[in-house]
Design a protein around this motif. Structure first.
Motif, mmCIF file in Angstrom:
data_model
loop_
_atom_site.group_PDB
_atom_site.id
_atom_site.type_symbol
_atom_site.label_atom_id
_atom_site.label_comp_id
_atom_site.label_asym_id
_atom_site.label_seq_id
_atom_site.Cartn_x
_atom_site.Cartn_y
_atom_site.Cartn_z
ATOM 1 N N PHE B 324 -76.947 -5.432 24.471
ATOM 2 C CA PHE B 324 -76.935 -6.353 25.603
ATOM 3 C C PHE B 324 -77.790 -7.587 25.336
ATOM 4 N N ALA B 325 -77.224 -8.741 25.684
ATOM 5 C CA ALA B 325 -77.985 -9.988 25.598
ATOM 6 C C ALA B 325 -78.926 -10.066 26.794
ATOM 7 N N PRO B 326 -80.045 -10.733 26.705
ATOM 8 C CA PRO B 326 -80.583 -11.440 25.527
ATOM 9 C C PRO B 326 -81.402 -10.567 24.598
ATOM 10 N N TYR B 327 -81.469 -9.269 24.872
ATOM 11 C CA TYR B 327 -82.276 -8.370 24.038
ATOM 12 C C TYR B 327 -81.753 -8.337 22.605
ATOM 13 N N ILE B 328 -80.406 -8.308 22.484
ATOM 14 C CA ILE B 328 -79.790 -8.290 21.166
ATOM 15 C C ILE B 328 -79.738 -9.729 20.637
ATOM 16 N N ASP B 329 -79.880 -9.865 19.343
ATOM 17 C CA ASP B 329 -79.840 -11.173 18.692
ATOM 18 C C ASP B 329 -78.560 -11.920 19.074
ATOM 19 N N ALA B 330 -78.723 -13.201 19.381
ATOM 20 C CA ALA B 330 -77.577 -14.005 19.831
ATOM 21 C C ALA B 330 -76.482 -14.107 18.782
ATOM 22 N N LYS B 331 -76.826 -13.818 17.534
ATOM 23 C CA LYS B 331 -75.802 -13.857 16.482
ATOM 24 C C LYS B 331 -74.743 -12.773 16.737
ATOM 25 N N PHE B 458 -76.898 -5.875 16.439
ATOM 26 C CA PHE B 458 -75.597 -5.217 16.452
ATOM 27 C C PHE B 458 -74.886 -5.552 17.752
ATOM 28 N N THR B 459 -73.567 -5.464 17.728
ATOM 29 C CA THR B 459 -72.748 -5.668 18.920
ATOM 30 C C THR B 459 -72.443 -4.311 19.533
ATOM 31 N N MET B 460 -71.936 -3.422 18.673
ATOM 32 C CA MET B 460 -71.649 -2.049 19.099
ATOM 33 C C MET B 460 -72.005 -1.121 17.953
ATOM 34 N N GLY B 461 -72.309 0.106 18.284
ATOM 35 C CA GLY B 461 -72.653 1.061 17.237
ATOM 36 C C GLY B 461 -72.308 2.472 17.646
ATOM 37 N N MET B 462 -71.952 3.293 16.651
ATOM 38 C CA MET B 462 -71.636 4.696 16.924
ATOM 39 C C MET B 462 -72.889 5.509 16.663
ATOM 40 N N ARG B 463 -73.204 6.398 17.571
ATOM 41 C CA ARG B 463 -74.399 7.217 17.409
ATOM 42 C C ARG B 463 -74.079 8.681 17.692
ATOM 43 N N GLU B 464 -74.935 9.530 17.108
ATOM 44 C CA GLU B 464 -74.862 10.958 17.413
ATOM 45 C C GLU B 464 -76.268 11.356 17.840
ATOM 46 N N ILE B 465 -76.381 11.988 18.960
ATOM 47 C CA ILE B 465 -77.701 12.395 19.453
ATOM 48 C C ILE B 465 -77.686 13.893 19.690
ATOM 49 N N SER B 466 -78.698 14.569 19.187
ATOM 50 C CA SER B 466 -78.872 15.993 19.494
ATOM 51 C C SER B 466 -80.040 16.152 20.445
ATOM 52 N N MET B 467 -79.901 17.047 21.395
ATOM 53 C CA MET B 467 -80.989 17.260 22.361
ATOM 54 C C MET B 467 -82.106 18.037 21.694
ATOM 55 N N VAL B 468 -83.309 17.550 21.815
ATOM 56 C CA VAL B 468 -84.407 18.248 21.158
ATOM 57 C C VAL B 468 -84.948 19.370 22.031
ATOM 58 N N SER B 469 -84.610 19.359 23.316
ATOM 59 C CA SER B 469 -85.104 20.437 24.168
ATOM 60 C C SER B 469 -84.092 20.705 25.275
ATOM 61 N N ALA B 470 -84.249 21.855 25.889
ATOM 62 C CA ALA B 470 -83.273 22.306 26.889
ATOM 63 C C ALA B 470 -83.570 21.739 28.260
ATOM 64 N N ASP B 471 -83.734 20.445 28.296
ATOM 65 C CA ASP B 471 -84.011 19.802 29.567
ATOM 66 C C ASP B 471 -83.204 18.517 29.640
ATOM 67 N N THR B 472 -82.719 18.208 30.823
ATOM 68 C CA THR B 472 -81.849 17.046 30.966
ATOM 69 C C THR B 472 -82.573 15.750 30.629
ATOM 70 N N ASP B 473 -83.892 15.762 30.747
ATOM 71 C CA ASP B 473 -84.652 14.574 30.384
ATOM 72 C C ASP B 473 -84.349 14.152 28.947
ATOM 73 N N SER B 474 -84.160 15.126 28.059
ATOM 74 C CA SER B 474 -83.888 14.803 26.658
ATOM 75 C C SER B 474 -82.494 14.211 26.478
ATOM 76 N N CYS B 475 -81.613 14.378 27.470
ATOM 77 C CA CYS B 475 -80.277 13.781 27.400
ATOM 78 C C CYS B 475 -80.302 12.340 27.894
ATOM 79 N N LEU B 476 -81.257 12.053 28.790
ATOM 80 C CA LEU B 476 -81.162 10.793 29.518
ATOM 81 C C LEU B 476 -82.269 9.782 29.222
#
Lengths: 334, 564
Positions: B324-331, B458-476
């Motif tokens: 998201f702009a302006p956080y991401i480089d304007a390029k 980056f404009t868009m990127g593919m990511r894979e995230i694994s939850m480090v703990s059994a709590d929804t906080d780690s998902c969000l």
């Protein structure tokens, strides 16, 4: 008189002096070459995207954590300070510590180097044992079936990628015929279990040696054909010398120079080129250490590995230059 | 005067002598080729018993879960194939994915959340309770011994470990060790943990993911650098040998507190980076267990005789992330770029057939999902929440029309070392083409990927995230604006809800907050979730006792043994 003992001994003395002077010049060049190589590698690795601290701390690192760790590792210092500091320590035998594992870089390299060196040497010996007779026979029987057979096989050897050949070996020798183990060479103590070590080493050595064997065979064939077309070979045949002596004592010796170059170059390049083979067979060698360090942006380990490879390259070429003189006395050191 | 000359005979003589010396050197080299295990540290002197302060009020006990069935063991060893070298060991540094597979058998946690029941099970801790909203009291198991004669596990070790992480901002600071003010040993076996704010998920997060405990005495005497390569734990196995790049060996700890564990005497972890070679080694019997199987091999190995194909729903998600702009480089992104419009992101989400991705890329081993919360986590609701699994191209087109966007070109980055992500992007690129969106995929290696992500390039990127703990906080918590580097500039990040959920002590109110957060995420699509991928393992069918952990980086061998 040109052939008098006095003249011969004088020439030999001149040769020794020339060789000594040449060796000294090359030895003096070694530190310069290594410094330039290490500087280039240092700059390249720092220009490469990726921060080693991020690799250590992961995605959850806060900017403050990154700042603290960069300072701890000395990565916030100016580049020239970092390089000169490394160079000073390297000159005293300290290649620093791995950023990833905190182990001394020199220890990491010395733990891994011997296995890579042994495998490359075995691959070299294998390739010479096959390529020399194959190249000689192919040149001797040029245009006949043995020549065609050797050329066909070498074409496969040059065309086949290392990875593909390794997988074929695994499928056939390990899985189908159950003759050899696939991985685990790091678990074997070579001197205590030489036969077991040999079993683990066969497939990696064949994989490493395949392309080199093909290249050497073709090169030797070409050089032998050149040599066999020379006048002195015709004279030798006219004198009634046996073909075996003509091939081995006369033609082969003149064809040896390019082969020495290939062997020397391979030794240095092989240190890094063994990456693929080490990855496939799970060999804890210098190549796998280097590639792991590159991925992890472990700058001290990358610099240390390239430092060693540069030394190997210089020494290998120096040895090759010395061998040239003994193989072909016409070559001088000027 | 004798005249010197270099003749061939002389040369050969010298060469022969040199050759003999080289042979001797070669022998030394071969000797050097032998595995170089890291030497084990010298056992310490007998410790002086510490005075025991008065006991704290007894916390409410948590009943332990039933132990797994003991089975007779035939073979006494186990060989586990790893796909990468272990970076290090211990409690304070990043262990990658392979490090925990070994570390978990050496280092114990305070508690371990079952991935089947979601309940924390006692490990080093036998009881724990919230004394007040910001104070947790933990009672340790008595009589647990550190490896190699380093004494007994006490509250001082827990105090030392967690305080060290906080003071040094070590690896699990910010993920497992959250909101900790200080830790104090109240008595030999009782620990008080003071938090900066209430944290209901303390057992699931801090005691589990952040609960690896190290031996204070050993760590102080050895130093962190030595401890990382010669870990001292209190688990069922003790560290024996690590040859970097080759293997790790751990051996049964004879003084483990549970006499029925472990079932094998020794575990060897050879490192075999190539998945095809690793599978060949498993089929040949050189290794007994592996994971990270090549996708293309999955159909074959499902039916492989003599092996157990274990596939469990993973605690992870794949997602397409937007900058998201302006956080991401304007390029890469400007404020008028189409991906900044919510309807465009929603259109992409509608156009994607998540089921096709799971089928084509993961051979059906996964669940298509538009939610970041896997099944079983607090706040989970059955999928799909908004976007149909097979996609809805008509809705996607109408959203694009609503946004006034005909189409656009964009770059999307994926990790080259995760080729399944690149395949997933190829599928997505085809699926969004009818919208006039042309995605150019750039596969970058990991260092470059991190650089582009951290430097907002980056404009868009593919990511894979694994939850480090059994709590929804780690998902969000990925969406939180402050702190770590995962926030990619989303202006409507629900920080106040995330902070509120973390501090909430009422589970129902916490769940409501998680639902609100999820609804906002799904509606605004800062990330588009494609699914939860199964965790797949393959091992010799004669083995038993493996627990079906839902992430790749956990492996416990306490009850693993051979039945034949």
């Amino acid at each position: 008189m040109v052939d008098s003992p006095t003249h011969e001994s004088t020439m030999a003395s001149i040769l020794e002096v020339e060789m000594t002077a040449y060796l000294l010049r090359r030895i003096v060049q070694i530190p310069f070459v290594i410094v330039v190589t290490s500087l280039v590698i240092f700059l390249l690795i720092h220009l490469t995207p990726g921060d080693p601290v991020n690799e250590i701390l992961g995605l959850h690192a806060t900017p403050e954590m990154v700042r603290v760790w960069r300072h701890k590792l000395g990565l916030d210092r100016p580049l020239h300070v970092q390089y000169l500091s490394w160079l000073w320590k390297a000159s005293h035998g300290d290649l620093g510590q791995s950023i990833r594992s905190a182990q001394p870089v020199l220890k990491l390299i010395l733990d891994r180097l011997p296995l890579t060196f042994v495998l490359i040497t075995l691959a070299m010996l294998f390739s010479l044992a096959v390529s020399i007779p194959a190249g000689i026979i192919s040149a001797w029987k040029c245009g006949k079936f043995p020549d065609y057979a050797v050329m066909f096989l070498t074409l496969i050897g040059i065309s086949m990628p290392q990875f593909g050949f390794a997988i074929i070996l695994i499928m056939v020798l390990a899985l189908r015929l159950d003759l050899l183990p696939i991985s685990g060479i790091g678990l074997v103590k070579p001197l205590q279990e030489p036969w077991r070590f040999a079993q683990y080493a066969i497939m990696p050595v064949l994989t490493l040696g395949l392309g080199l064997t093909a290249l050497e065979t073709r090169l030797l064939r070409s050089c032998m054909l050149d040599a066999l077309s020379e006048e002195y070979i015709r004279v030798a045949r006219a004198k009634g010398l046996r073909e075996y002596f003509i091939l081995t004592r006369h033609a082969f010796r003149n064809a040896l120079i390019p082969l020495i170059t290939v062997v020397a170059t391979y030794y240095a390049l092989g240190m890094g080129a063994s990456i693929i083979v080490e990855s496939i067979f799970g060999i804890p060698g210098l190549g796998s250490l280097l590639i792991e360090a590159v991925w992890a942006r472990d700058i001290p380990v990358v610099q240390g590995c390239t430092f060693f490879i540069a030394i190997f390259f210089v020494v290998a070429n120096l040895v090759a230059d010395i061998l040239y003189v003994y193989v072909d006395p016409r070559i001088r050191f000027q | 005067m004798e005249k010197k000359k270099v003749t061939r005979r002389k040369f050969l003589k010298v060469a022969g002598t040199v050759g003999l010396w080289l042979g001797a050197a070669a022998s030394s080299l071969l000797e050097a080729c032998a595995p170089k295990p890291t030497p084990a540290p010298a056992p310490p002197e007998a410790p002086t018993p510490a005075p025991v302060p008065p006991e704290a009020p007894t916390p409410t006990p948590v009943p332990p879960t039933a132990a797994p069935t003991v089975v007779p063991s035939v073979r006494k060893d186990l060989v586990v194939g790893l796909h990468a070298d272990v970076p290090s060991f211990g409690a304070f540094t990043k262990l990658g994915e392979t490090g925990p597979k070994v570390n978990e058998s050496i280092i114990r946690r305070l508690a371990r959340v079952s991935h089947e029941t979601f309940q924390p099970e006692p490990e080093l801790a036998v009881e724990w309770a919230m004394e007040d909203p910001t104070t947790w009291v933990i009672k340790l198991r008595e009589g647990v011994q550190w490896h190699k004669g380093w004494g007994e596990v006490t509250a001082e070790d827990v105090e030392y470990t967690i305080n060290y992480i906080v003071e040094n901002q070590a690896y699990k600071y910010g993920t497992g060790i959250l909101n900790v003010d200080y830790v104090k040993a109240r008595s030999k076996y009782v620990v008080e943990v003071k938090l900066t704010q209430p944290f209901l998920a303390f057992p699931q997060v801090t005691m589990d993911h952040g609960g690896d405990i190290c031996c204070k005495k050993a760590h102080l005497e050895m130093g962190e650098e030595e401890y990382k390569i010669n870990p001292i734990g209190c688990g069922p196995f003790q560290f024996e040998e690590w040859v970097s790049g080759s293997h790790v060996i751990i051996k049964k700890f004879p003084d483990y507190w549970n006499p029925d564990q472990p079932k094998v005497e020794e575990v060897v972890f050879p490192i075999i980076p190539d998945a095809s070679v690793r599978l060949a080694a498993l089929e040949k019997g050189e290794i007994d267990w592996m994971d990270r199987i090549n996708g293309k091999d999955i159909p074959r190995v499902r039916e492989l005789e003599g092996f157990t194909f274990e596939n469990v729903p993973g605690w992870n998600w794949d997602c397409l992330a937007f900058g998201f702009a302006p956080y991401i480089d304007a390029k890469y992104v400007t404020e008028d770029f189409p991906t900044q419009i919510k309807e465009v992101r929603q259109a992409i989400s509608y156009a994607i057939s998540r089921q096709d991705i799971i089928d084509a890329v993961y051979y059906g081993e996964g669940q298509p999902s538009d939610s970041p919360i896997p099944e079983g986590f607090p706040g989970y609701r059955p999928w799909p929440l908004k976007y149909p699994p097979e996609g809805d191209l008509e809705t996607a087109k109408s959203l694009m029309a609503q946004a006034g966007v005909d189409g656009f070109d964009a770059e999307v980055i994926g990790l080259a070392t995760m080729p399944w992500h690149v395949q997933e992007l190829e599928v997505i690129a085809e699926q969004v083409k009818p919208l006039g969106i042309n995605l150019s995929i750039t596969a970058v290696e990991e260092g470059m990927w991190h650089e582009r992500w951290y430097e907002h390039n980056f404009t868009m990127g593919m990511r894979e995230i694994s939850m480090v703990s059994a709590d929804t906080d780690s998902c969000l918590y990925w969406f939180h604006r402050s702190g770590a580097k995962h926030w990619q500039g989303w202006p409507n990040a629900p920080d106040e809800w995330l902070d509120g959920a973390r501090a909430e002590t009422d589970p129902e109110k916490q769940k409501e907050l998680y639902i609100k957060i999820t609804d906002r995420v799904i509606d605004e699509c800062p990330y588009i979730f494609t699914g939860h991928v199964n965790v797949i393992r393959l091992y010799d069918e004669r083995l038993t006792g493996f627990r079906p952990w839902r992430v790749y980086f956990i492996m416990t061998l306490d009850d693993v043994g051979w039945t034949a």
